[in-house]
Design a protein around this motif. Structure first.
Motif, mmCIF file in Angstrom:
data_model
loop_
_atom_site.group_PDB
_atom_site.id
_atom_site.type_symbol
_atom_site.label_atom_id
_atom_site.label_comp_id
_atom_site.label_asym_id
_atom_site.label_seq_id
_atom_site.Cartn_x
_atom_site.Cartn_y
_atom_site.Cartn_z
ATOM 1 N N ASP A 270 39.035 35.056 95.900
ATOM 2 C CA ASP A 270 40.267 35.714 96.346
ATOM 3 C C ASP A 270 39.997 36.975 97.160
ATOM 4 O O ASP A 270 40.816 37.365 97.997
ATOM 5 C CB ASP A 270 41.109 36.092 95.116
ATOM 6 C CG ASP A 270 41.490 34.870 94.306
ATOM 7 O OD1 ASP A 270 42.319 34.080 94.782
ATOM 8 O OD2 ASP A 270 40.941 34.703 93.199
ATOM 9 N N PHE A 271 38.840 37.591 96.926
ATOM 10 C CA PHE A 271 38.577 38.891 97.530
ATOM 11 C C PHE A 271 37.077 39.067 97.703
ATOM 12 O O PHE A 271 36.291 38.746 96.809
ATOM 13 C CB PHE A 271 39.135 39.990 96.618
ATOM 14 C CG PHE A 271 38.994 41.394 97.134
ATOM 15 C CD1 PHE A 271 39.694 41.819 98.248
ATOM 16 C CD2 PHE A 271 38.171 42.307 96.490
ATOM 17 C CE1 PHE A 271 39.577 43.121 98.720
ATOM 18 C CE2 PHE A 271 38.053 43.613 96.946
ATOM 19 C CZ PHE A 271 38.751 44.019 98.065
ATOM 20 N N GLY A 272 36.677 39.570 98.865
ATOM 21 C CA GLY A 272 35.270 39.841 99.138
ATOM 22 C C GLY A 272 35.082 41.260 99.627
ATOM 23 O O GLY A 272 35.928 41.793 100.357
ATOM 24 N N ALA A 273 33.980 41.884 99.225
ATOM 25 C CA ALA A 273 33.712 43.255 99.645
ATOM 26 C C ALA A 273 32.212 43.492 99.651
ATOM 27 O O ALA A 273 31.446 42.783 98.997
ATOM 28 C CB ALA A 273 34.398 44.254 98.708
ATOM 29 N N ALA A 274 31.797 44.496 100.404
ATOM 30 C CA ALA A 274 30.391 44.893 100.450
ATOM 31 C C ALA A 274 30.325 46.388 100.692
ATOM 32 O O ALA A 274 31.300 47.008 101.130
ATOM 33 C CB ALA A 274 29.649 44.145 101.559
ATOM 34 N N SER A 275 29.166 46.949 100.393
ATOM 35 C CA SER A 275 28.951 48.365 100.684
ATOM 36 C C SER A 275 27.592 48.522 101.342
ATOM 37 O O SER A 275 26.820 47.562 101.459
ATOM 38 C CB SER A 275 29.054 49.211 99.410
ATOM 39 O OG SER A 275 29.112 50.589 99.721
ATOM 40 N N GLY A 286 39.462 39.237 102.916
ATOM 41 C CA GLY A 286 40.262 38.389 102.050
ATOM 42 C C GLY A 286 39.962 36.927 102.317
ATOM 43 O O GLY A 286 39.198 36.588 103.231
ATOM 44 N N LYS A 287 40.543 36.068 101.540
ATOM 45 C CA LYS A 287 40.377 34.633 101.769
ATOM 46 C C LYS A 287 40.993 34.288 103.125
ATOM 47 O O LYS A 287 42.201 34.358 103.317
ATOM 48 C CB LYS A 287 41.057 33.846 100.650
ATOM 49 C CG LYS A 287 40.840 32.335 100.713
ATOM 50 C CD LYS A 287 41.631 31.609 99.649
ATOM 51 C CE LYS A 287 41.161 31.970 98.258
ATOM 52 N NZ LYS A 287 41.836 31.126 97.214
ATOM 53 N N GLY A 288 40.121 33.997 104.078
ATOM 54 C CA GLY A 288 40.603 33.603 105.395
ATOM 55 C C GLY A 288 40.964 34.751 106.322
ATOM 56 O O GLY A 288 41.516 34.505 107.398
ATOM 57 N N ILE A 289 40.623 36.001 105.963
ATOM 58 C CA ILE A 289 40.959 37.121 106.855
ATOM 59 C C ILE A 289 39.988 38.285 106.676
ATOM 60 O O ILE A 289 39.687 38.700 105.551
ATOM 61 C CB ILE A 289 42.408 37.611 106.631
ATOM 62 C CG1 ILE A 289 42.777 38.700 107.659
ATOM 63 C CG2 ILE A 289 42.608 38.087 105.195
ATOM 64 C CD1 ILE A 289 44.259 39.061 107.650
ATOM 65 N N SER A 394 48.164 37.833 98.244
ATOM 66 C CA SER A 394 46.797 37.745 98.758
ATOM 67 C C SER A 394 46.551 38.841 99.786
ATOM 68 O O SER A 394 47.495 39.479 100.295
ATOM 69 C CB SER A 394 46.573 36.381 99.409
ATOM 70 O OG SER A 394 47.324 36.281 100.613
ATOM 71 N N VAL A 395 45.291 39.055 100.091
ATOM 72 C CA VAL A 395 44.938 40.028 101.134
ATOM 73 C C VAL A 395 45.624 39.652 102.442
ATOM 74 O O VAL A 395 46.199 40.512 103.136
ATOM 75 C CB VAL A 395 43.408 40.084 101.322
ATOM 76 C CG1 VAL A 395 43.048 40.972 102.519
ATOM 77 C CG2 VAL A 395 42.724 40.600 100.064
ATOM 78 N N LYS A 396 45.581 38.379 102.776
ATOM 79 C CA LYS A 396 46.179 37.936 104.049
ATOM 80 C C LYS A 396 47.676 38.212 104.082
ATOM 81 O O LYS A 396 48.209 38.698 105.090
ATOM 82 C CB LYS A 396 45.901 36.452 104.257
ATOM 83 C CG LYS A 396 46.303 35.947 105.636
ATOM 84 C CD LYS A 396 45.826 34.520 105.870
ATOM 85 C CE LYS A 396 46.132 34.086 107.303
ATOM 86 N NZ LYS A 396 45.644 32.706 107.568
ATOM 87 N N GLU A 397 48.369 37.924 102.992
ATOM 88 C CA GLU A 397 49.810 38.174 102.945
ATOM 89 C C GLU A 397 50.111 39.660 103.090
ATOM 90 O O GLU A 397 51.047 40.055 103.809
ATOM 91 C CB GLU A 397 50.380 37.648 101.631
ATOM 92 C CG GLU A 397 50.440 36.130 101.548
ATOM 93 C CD GLU A 397 50.770 35.630 100.160
ATOM 94 O OE1 GLU A 397 51.366 34.536 100.057
ATOM 95 O OE2 GLU A 397 50.438 36.326 99.169
ATOM 96 N N ILE A 398 49.337 40.492 102.436
ATOM 97 C CA ILE A 398 49.562 41.941 102.497
ATOM 98 C C ILE A 398 49.349 42.461 103.912
ATOM 99 O O ILE A 398 50.158 43.237 104.437
ATOM 100 C CB ILE A 398 48.642 42.659 101.488
ATOM 101 C CG1 ILE A 398 49.105 42.374 100.055
ATOM 102 C CG2 ILE A 398 48.615 44.171 101.747
ATOM 103 C CD1 ILE A 398 48.129 42.827 98.987
ATOM 104 N N VAL A 399 48.264 42.032 104.539
ATOM 105 C CA VAL A 399 47.958 42.513 105.892
ATOM 106 C C VAL A 399 48.997 42.026 106.896
ATOM 107 O O VAL A 399 49.487 42.799 107.740
ATOM 108 C CB VAL A 399 46.542 42.077 106.310
ATOM 109 C CG1 VAL A 399 46.304 42.380 107.799
ATOM 110 C CG2 VAL A 399 45.491 42.781 105.466
#
Length: 542
Positions: A270-275, A286-289, A394-399
């Motif tokens: 559902d969510f991806g991140a890196a530092s 996000g998934k797909g974005i 979702s991240v995509k919906e929010i954005v």
């Protein structure tokens, strides 16, 4: 025993936007690191008996330089050093320790997102007592001292154990080795609703966090998997390595491509991140974005009230000049101040200290708030998780809902890395010379409205910082910005920032590079990038 060692100056110790960065063999030269450390101490005053925080991102040569700092701090009269266990401290964690324990400041050993290893990059940065990067008056004093230094003071001591938590005495100075994670994780728990985030993960929410074998690995393991209950394996590449596993610890679509591809795949979390190397930058997918750092800043600011620390609202938003104007419209709607600063987190410090801004961000994947005086990658991830938990979208919906409300800023940065310095400087000089003649001219069907060399007038202390980037603004709100980066260690990096504002929702689904194609061509025509650099395309596009 304390010795005074004779030395001669080096002519290349001018700190950049984030301290002094050079290749490891440069720092390994006799007296090189010692000269710069002594120059830091000589630029300060009143540190006798005071506390200094020390740590770094674990890159190659980190441990050796920490031993030099210990010996020199003891010889110069510091009262106490607080050192992260194993020499590890993320940059935001170091900022927090400085502030929490009222230290005089800190020495952070990192080259941030640059690669590490025996032939790669190393860096030394001084952070002031507010926890933020040293202001220009201090870095200027350090550089001035480095050009005239003739001796440094160092104690002849055995190597200090920095792997065991506890205290030892060294030449009358206390060296305390501390848990590098606990204080920072406790602070995060005070800012966010960890119960709500636990419920999010209990619901089956899946996340992928890539620490890139850099400093945030232990922090992410403690916060996401232990405290929040995310599934084991949520954190990848979580062991900090001196060479970052042979990879480039820069959380962008080039060096974290594997994460991007996973998040675009059919079974994406559902969510991806890196530092990054020292933990102050973040990548949000996000998934797909993919969420650009500029859009991330705007979304975080618009939704910050979901976190307990920000329920009272924001005092203001600050962004670096090259960062897109997406956050400007959020500030306007919220009725709060928007501050446009030069690149470099130190420029946000005055605004944060004065209570004029609460959330700050840069297009180079750095966002943070008033909780510390550095950008903070894990903080940004936790605020995103808080928004996802509160909105149930979702991240995509929010954005996409954010774009529908505020409009979309198509935005990209084109980096031309390791350009010969003389050619990069020639391009910028030619642009500066042409600035008076550009307004009103037509380029690729676009009309130049204004063109300038950005200068920042600090609203807190009245200081002025000039020559911070060439801005070409076109009618209709589009713009192109050219500046040379201060974060590399060889040659020069030319950064070209391209931005186009699109208010119409029906046109929010374009490919970014396609949407910016006309501006990209205009940037080449105006600056003659190929002519000056010999490059037909950028090294990195983000």
């Amino acid at each position: 025993m304390i010795r005074t060692v004779a030395t001669t100056p080096f002519d290349d110790q001018k700190p950049g936007t984030s301290g002094l960065r050079k290749k490891v063999p440069v720092f390994q030269q006799a007296h090189y690191a010692e000269n710069f450390i002594q120059s830091i101490f000589d630029a300060l005053s009143g540190f006798e008996g005071k506390t200094l925080v020390v740590g770094g991102d674990g890159r190659y040569y980190n441990r050796e330089v920490i031993q030099k700092v210990i010996a020199m701090a003891a010889a110069n009269g510091f009262g106490k050093l607080m050192i992260g266990q194993g020499g590890i401290l993320s940059t935001p964690a170091a900022s927090h320790l400085i502030r929490k324990y009222k230290a005089l400041g800190g020495i952070i050993l990192s080259a941030s997102h640059n690669p590490g290893g025996p032939k790669e990059d190393f860096g030394i940065k001084y952070n002031a007592e507010n926890g933020g990067p040293a202001p220009e008056k201090i870095t200027d004093a350090i550089y001035a001292r480095s050009k005239e230094i003739r001796e440094y003071r160092i104690a002849d001591i055995d190597e200090v154990d920095i792997d065991t938590i506890g205290k030892v005495e060294v030449e009358g100075m206390t060296v305390e080795v501390v848990d590098p994670v606990r204080d920072y994780a406790d602070m995060m728990e005070s800012l966010f609703d960890f119960n709500a985030l636990r419920r999010l993960f209990e619901s089956g929410f899946r996340m992928r966090f890539d620490a890139m074998h850099a400093v945030t690995g232990p922090y992410a393991k403690e916060i996401f998997e232990r405290r929040l209950g995310a599934a084991e394996g949520t954190c990848r590449n979580f062991h900090p390595l001196p060479d970052f596993g042979g990879h480039h610890p820069d959380p962008n679509l080039v060096h974290a491509r594997h994460l991007y591809e996973e998040m675009m795949g059919p079974d994406a979390p559902d969510f991806g991140a890196a530092s990054d190397g020292d933990g102050d930058r973040n990548l949000i997918i996000g998934k797909g974005i993919f969420v650009t750092p500029s859009d991330s800043l705007a979304v975080l600011a618009a939704n910050a009230r979901v976190a307990p620390a920000y329920t009272a609202g924001l005092a203001g938003i600050a962004r670096s000049m090259p960062t897109s104007g997406a956050a400007d419209r959020v500030a306007q709607k919220l009725g709060i101040g928007l501050y446009e600063t030069p690149t470099g987190w130190k420029f946000f410090g005055n605004l944060l200290d004065a209570g004029m801004a609460t959330i700050c961000g840069e297009e180079s994947a750095g966002t943070g708030s008033s909780h510390v005086r550095e950008k903070d990658g894990l903080w940004a991830v936790l605020l995103w998780l808080s928004i996802l938990a509160a909105r149930g979208e979702s991240v995509k919906e929010i954005v996409e809902k954010h774009w529908a409300e505020f409009g979309r800023n198509y935005y990209s940065r084109h980096d031309y890395e390791e350009v010969e310095t003389v050619h990069a400087n020639g391009l910028i000089k030619e642009l500066r010379d042409r600035l008076p003649d550009l307004p009103g001219t037509q380029v690729r069907g676009l009309t130049v409205e204004t063109a300038d060399d950005f200068a920042y007038h600090d609203p807190v202390d009245g200081s002025i910082s000039e020559h911070q980037g060439i801005r070409i603004l076109f009618e209709g709100g589009s713009r192109v910005v050219f500046r040379l980066s201060g974060t590399g260690t060889s040659g020069a990096t030319l950064r070209v920032y391209i931005e186009r504002y699109e208010p119409e929702s029906a046109r929010h689904g374009l490919d970014t590079q396609q949407a910016l194609a006309g501006l990209i061509a205009a940037a080449e025509e105006i600056a003659g990038i190929r002519r000056h650099t010999g490059r037909g395309r950028p090294s990195v596009i983000t």
